[in-house]
Design a protein around this motif. Structure first.
Motif, PDB file in Angstrom:
ATOM      1  N   ARG A   1       0.851  -1.195   0.000  1.00  0.00           N
ATOM      2  CA  ARG A   1       0.000   0.000   0.000  1.00  0.00           C
ATOM      3  C   ARG A   1       0.885   1.242   0.000  1.00  0.00           C
TER       4      ARG A   1
ATOM      5  N   GLN B   1      -1.245   6.008 -12.991  1.00  0.00           N
ATOM      6  CA  GLN B   1      -2.331   5.200 -13.547  1.00  0.00           C
ATOM      7  C   GLN B   1      -1.866   4.371 -14.735  1.00  0.00           C
TER       8      GLN B   1
ATOM      9  N   LEU C   1       2.996   0.454 -13.583  1.00  0.00           N
ATOM     10  CA  LEU C   1       2.421   0.670 -12.247  1.00  0.00           C
ATOM     11  C   LEU C   1       0.903   0.662 -12.335  1.00  0.00           C
TER      12      LEU C   1
ATOM     13  N   ARG D   1      -1.453  -1.818 -10.264  1.00  0.00           N
ATOM     14  CA  ARG D   1      -2.576  -1.381  -9.412  1.00  0.00           C
ATOM     15  C   ARG D   1      -3.821  -2.181  -9.777  1.00  0.00           C
TER      16      ARG D   1
ATOM     17  N   LEU E   1      -0.276  -3.188  -6.222  1.00  0.00           N
ATOM     18  CA  LEU E   1       0.023  -1.889  -5.592  1.00  0.00           C
ATOM     19  C   LEU E   1      -1.314  -1.222  -5.308  1.00  0.00           C
ATOM     20  N   ASP E   2      -1.454  -0.677  -4.115  1.00  0.00           N
ATOM     21  CA  ASP E   2      -2.713  -0.016  -3.719  1.00  0.00           C
ATOM     22  C   ASP E   2      -2.344   1.432  -3.409  1.00  0.00           C
ATOM     23  N   VAL E   3      -2.539   2.297  -4.419  1.00  0.00           N
ATOM     24  CA  VAL E   3      -2.030   3.672  -4.318  1.00  0.00           C
ATOM     25  C   VAL E   3      -3.163   4.624  -3.946  1.00  0.00           C
ATOM     26  N   HIS E   4      -2.944   5.417  -2.903  1.00  0.00           N
ATOM     27  CA  HIS E   4      -3.934   6.420  -2.491  1.00  0.00           C
ATOM     28  C   HIS E   4      -3.255   7.771  -2.422  1.00  0.00           C
TER      29      HIS E   4
ATOM     30  N   PRO F   1      -8.317   8.772  -5.827  1.00  0.00           N
ATOM     31  CA  PRO F   1      -7.653   7.751  -6.656  1.00  0.00           C
ATOM     32  C   PRO F   1      -6.701   8.442  -7.644  1.00  0.00           C
TER      33      PRO F   1
ATOM     34  N   GLY G   1       8.222   0.281  -7.033  1.00  0.00           N
ATOM     35  CA  GLY G   1       7.066  -0.483  -7.525  1.00  0.00           C
ATOM     36  C   GLY G   1       7.469  -1.597  -8.467  1.00  0.00           C
TER      37      GLY G   1
END
Ligand SMILES: Nc1ncccc1[N+](=O)[O-]
Length: 294
Positions: free
Chosen positions: A2, A17, A21, A25, A30-33, A88, A204
């Motif tokens: 994360r 996006q 990567l 996601r 990968l958990d991208v915030h 996001p 990543g």
């Protein structure tokens, strides 16, 4: 893994996006915030910086918004998780209008706990991220650091402007999480955002499953072990002759030993030419050993 990124320019992270990567996601690797720091300001102008104590040029980022952001994203053990609003990556425009995704800190706790040994669940500490603060005054970011960070379950990135974030923010964060102030190079950027993109890309691509061909990580320039301080040599693909320039015969020979020796020799030449200080670190015995391995 994360990743939480805090910035006053959340739209800067739209590139996360796309490509490798982006796919990672979508595959849940990968958990991208991304979080707009201004959501933790409370004045009409959503102020995030002020003049430096002691005088001097530029502005310094105020501690309050950062303290509240870190409390929300990575609540101290005493503070109940309230969940934070994140944007996001890639959909961020103006924070007021973007529909936001809540950061479920409990979900992280669950994920982290899932990694814990069975039975070691009593009195589990809440998950604690590793905070990365890009700054020209930080420790140099290296491939070895990228490898180390790629093994972390949760990274939080704080993007400050060049003049920096009030030093008490890092000081206070250190009391409850590991903090690394990291520099991607000796030059001046306007803020940490570009540095976070660099670090996130370098880290990543090392997360297991993100790269298709695991082999290519081992051959990376600066990869710990075999290629520790050798730069990668020249690479070629079809056509065999292009504008009168032929691919070196050895690469077409099929002799794997000769090819590996040629590649190491070319890597050595490039290292001596472009990074003499790295070449100076090479141990001739080690190089002979590599020869024997091929
Ligand atoms: N070089 C830098 N300039 C500004 C912010 C961050 C930086 N860095 O290297 O991480």
């Amino acid at each position: 893994m994360r990743l939480d990124i805090i910035s006053i320019f959340p739209e800067y992270f739209a590139p996360l996006q796309v490509s490798l990567l982006g796919k990672a996601r979508l595959r849940g690797l990968l958990d991208v915030h991304v979080h707009d720091l201004r959501q933790w300001t409370h004045d009409r102008h959503r102020t995030v910086d002020d003049t430096p104590y002691g005088g001097g040029p530029g502005m310094v980022m105020k501690p309050d918004p950062w303290g509240e952001a870190l409390d929300t994203i990575a609540p101290p053990p005493s503070v109940p998780a309230t969940g934070a609003r994140s944007i996001p990556a890639g959909q961020a425009t103006d924070a007021q209008t973007v529909d936001v995704q809540t950061v479920d800190v409990q979900a992280i706790a669950h994920e982290q706990a899932a990694g814990a040994e069975h039975g070691a669940t009593e009195g589990r500490r809440p998950p604690v991220p590793r905070l990365i603060v890009p700054t020209p005054s930080g420790r140099p970011f290296t491939q070895a650091m990228a490898v180390e960070l790629a093994a972390e379950p949760w990274l939080v990135f704080a993007c400050g402007r060049y003049e920096g974030i009030d030093s008490r923010v890092v000081e206070e964060a250190r009391t409850r999480m590991r903090v690394d102030e990291v520099s991607i190079g000796d030059y001046v950027l306007a803020g940490g955002e570009a540095a976070v993109l660099v670090i996130v890309e370098a880290v990543g691509r090392l997360v297991p499953g993100v790269l298709g061909n695991a082999e290519s990580v081992a051959d990376d320039s600066f990869a710990p072990g075999r290629m520790q301080t050798l730069l990668e040599g020249p690479v070629y693909t079809k056509p065999p002759v292009w504008r009168g320039r032929a691919v070196p015969d050895v690469l077409l020979s099929g002799h794997h030993g000769a090819i590996a020796r040629w590649r190491r020799d070319q890597a050595l030449r490039r290292t001596v030419a472009n990074r003499p200080e790295l070449a100076a670190e090479l141990d001739p015995a080690d190089l002979d050993e590599r020869d024997r391995q091929v």
